[in-house]
Motif scaffolding. Structure first.
Motif, short mmCIF file in Angstrom:
data_model
loop_
_atom_site.label_atom_id
_atom_site.label_comp_id
_atom_site.label_asym_id
_atom_site.label_seq_id
_atom_site.Cartn_x
_atom_site.Cartn_y
_atom_site.Cartn_z
N THR A 86 0.83 -1.20 0.00
CA THR A 86 0.00 0.00 0.00
C THR A 86 0.86 1.25 0.00
O THR A 86 0.63 2.18 -0.78
CB THR A 86 -0.94 0.00 1.22
OG1 THR A 86 -1.73 -1.19 1.19
CG2 THR A 86 -1.85 1.21 1.21
N CYS A 87 1.87 1.28 0.84
CA CYS A 87 2.79 2.43 0.89
C CYS A 87 3.55 2.57 -0.42
O CYS A 87 3.68 3.67 -0.96
CB CYS A 87 3.74 2.25 2.07
SG CYS A 87 4.82 3.65 2.35
N PHE A 88 4.05 1.46 -0.94
CA PHE A 88 4.80 1.44 -2.20
C PHE A 88 3.94 1.97 -3.35
O PHE A 88 4.36 2.83 -4.11
CB PHE A 88 5.26 0.00 -2.47
CG PHE A 88 6.12 -0.18 -3.68
CD1 PHE A 88 7.44 0.25 -3.69
CD2 PHE A 88 5.63 -0.81 -4.81
CE1 PHE A 88 8.24 0.06 -4.79
CE2 PHE A 88 6.42 -1.00 -5.92
CZ PHE A 88 7.74 -0.56 -5.91
N ALA A 89 2.71 1.48 -3.44
CA ALA A 89 1.80 1.93 -4.51
C ALA A 89 1.47 3.41 -4.35
O ALA A 89 1.41 4.14 -5.35
CB ALA A 89 0.53 1.09 -4.50
N ASN A 90 1.26 3.86 -3.12
CA ASN A 90 0.98 5.28 -2.90
C ASN A 90 2.17 6.15 -3.30
O ASN A 90 1.99 7.22 -3.88
CB ASN A 90 0.61 5.54 -1.44
CG ASN A 90 -0.82 5.19 -1.14
OD1 ASN A 90 -1.71 5.43 -1.93
ND2 ASN A 90 -1.05 4.60 0.02
N LEU A 91 3.37 5.71 -2.98
CA LEU A 91 4.56 6.47 -3.37
C LEU A 91 4.69 6.57 -4.88
O LEU A 91 4.97 7.63 -5.43
CB LEU A 91 5.82 5.84 -2.79
CG LEU A 91 6.08 6.08 -1.32
CD1 LEU A 91 7.23 5.21 -0.85
CD2 LEU A 91 6.40 7.55 -1.08
N LEU A 92 4.51 5.43 -5.55
CA LEU A 92 4.70 5.42 -7.00
C LEU A 92 3.55 6.07 -7.76
O LEU A 92 3.71 6.39 -8.93
CB LEU A 92 4.93 4.00 -7.49
CG LEU A 92 6.21 3.35 -7.00
CD1 LEU A 92 6.42 2.00 -7.66
CD2 LEU A 92 7.42 4.23 -7.22
N ASN A 93 2.43 6.26 -7.11
CA ASN A 93 1.31 6.93 -7.77
C ASN A 93 1.38 8.45 -7.64
O ASN A 93 0.53 9.14 -8.17
CB ASN A 93 -0.03 6.42 -7.24
CG ASN A 93 -0.42 5.12 -7.88
OD1 ASN A 93 -0.14 4.89 -9.05
ND2 ASN A 93 -1.04 4.25 -7.13
N GLN A 94 2.39 8.96 -6.96
CA GLN A 94 2.61 10.40 -6.93
C GLN A 94 3.10 10.83 -8.30
O GLN A 94 3.86 10.09 -8.95
CB GLN A 94 3.64 10.77 -5.85
CG GLN A 94 3.19 10.43 -4.45
CD GLN A 94 1.94 11.17 -4.05
OE1 GLN A 94 1.81 12.36 -4.27
NE2 GLN A 94 0.99 10.44 -3.48
N PRO A 95 2.69 11.99 -8.78
CA PRO A 95 3.04 12.38 -10.15
C PRO A 95 4.53 12.33 -10.47
O PRO A 95 4.91 11.86 -11.53
CB PRO A 95 2.51 13.81 -10.26
CG PRO A 95 1.42 13.88 -9.25
CD PRO A 95 1.82 12.98 -8.13
N PHE A 96 5.38 12.76 -9.55
CA PHE A 96 6.81 12.77 -9.86
C PHE A 96 7.37 11.36 -9.98
O PHE A 96 8.16 11.08 -10.87
CB PHE A 96 7.60 13.60 -8.83
CG PHE A 96 7.48 13.11 -7.42
CD1 PHE A 96 6.44 13.55 -6.62
CD2 PHE A 96 8.40 12.24 -6.88
CE1 PHE A 96 6.32 13.13 -5.31
CE2 PHE A 96 8.29 11.80 -5.58
CZ PHE A 96 7.24 12.25 -4.79
N CYS A 97 6.97 10.45 -9.10
CA CYS A 97 7.43 9.06 -9.20
C CYS A 97 6.79 8.34 -10.37
O CYS A 97 7.43 7.55 -11.05
CB CYS A 97 7.13 8.31 -7.91
SG CYS A 97 8.23 8.71 -6.56
N PHE A 98 5.52 8.61 -10.58
CA PHE A 98 4.79 7.96 -11.67
C PHE A 98 5.47 8.24 -13.00
O PHE A 98 5.71 7.34 -13.80
CB PHE A 98 3.34 8.46 -11.67
CG PHE A 98 2.48 7.83 -12.73
CD1 PHE A 98 2.10 6.52 -12.62
CD2 PHE A 98 2.06 8.55 -13.82
CE1 PHE A 98 1.30 5.93 -13.59
CE2 PHE A 98 1.26 7.99 -14.79
CZ PHE A 98 0.89 6.67 -14.67
#
Length: 121
Positions: free
Chosen positions: A100-112
């Motif tokens: 959940t944390c990993f997906a939330n981090l990667l769904n941020q525009p800069f990481c995405f």
């Protein structure tokens, strides 16, 4: 505590938005074929923090990354994701919380944008 902006963005349940809310999501031509990137896990996992054997033997790191690839086939697995997930697993006992944390981090525009390997338009 969830801010009002996050509540609007993620809804009352929190967590990342569903993949269908992203451009190039399920069903689009750009989303096809990224599941094959799971084969890269066999190369990357032994190299990811090898001093912590429990990351390789427990299977939780592989589970987090494979779940993410299935959750976001438009991104797939990109080299380096294993280090981020492994670092989270060092601090979290539960692989679901880690995912959940990993997906939330990667769904941020800069990481995405970084992991999609595309520059911002």
């Amino acid at each position: 505590m969830v801010s009002e902006a996050e509540n609007k963005r993620f809804g009352s349940q929190g967590g990342p938005p569903p993949p269908s809310s992203h451009p190039d999501s399920f069903g689009s031509p750009a989303a096809a074929g990224k599941e094959e990137t799971m084969q890269l896990l066999d190369q990357d996992l032994p190299r990811t923090l090898p001093q912590y054997q429990f990351l390789q033997t427990s299977g939780s790191l592989r589970d987090v990354l494979q779940t993410f690839v299935r959750y976001r086939p438009d991104i797939g697995y990109v080299q380096g994701m294993s280090y981020l997930a492994a670092t989270l697993l060092l601090y979290m006992d539960d692989s679901f919380e880690c995912f959940t944390c990993f997906a939330n981090l990667l769904n941020q525009p800069f990481c995405f944008d970084i992991y999609r390997l595309q520059r911002e338009q």
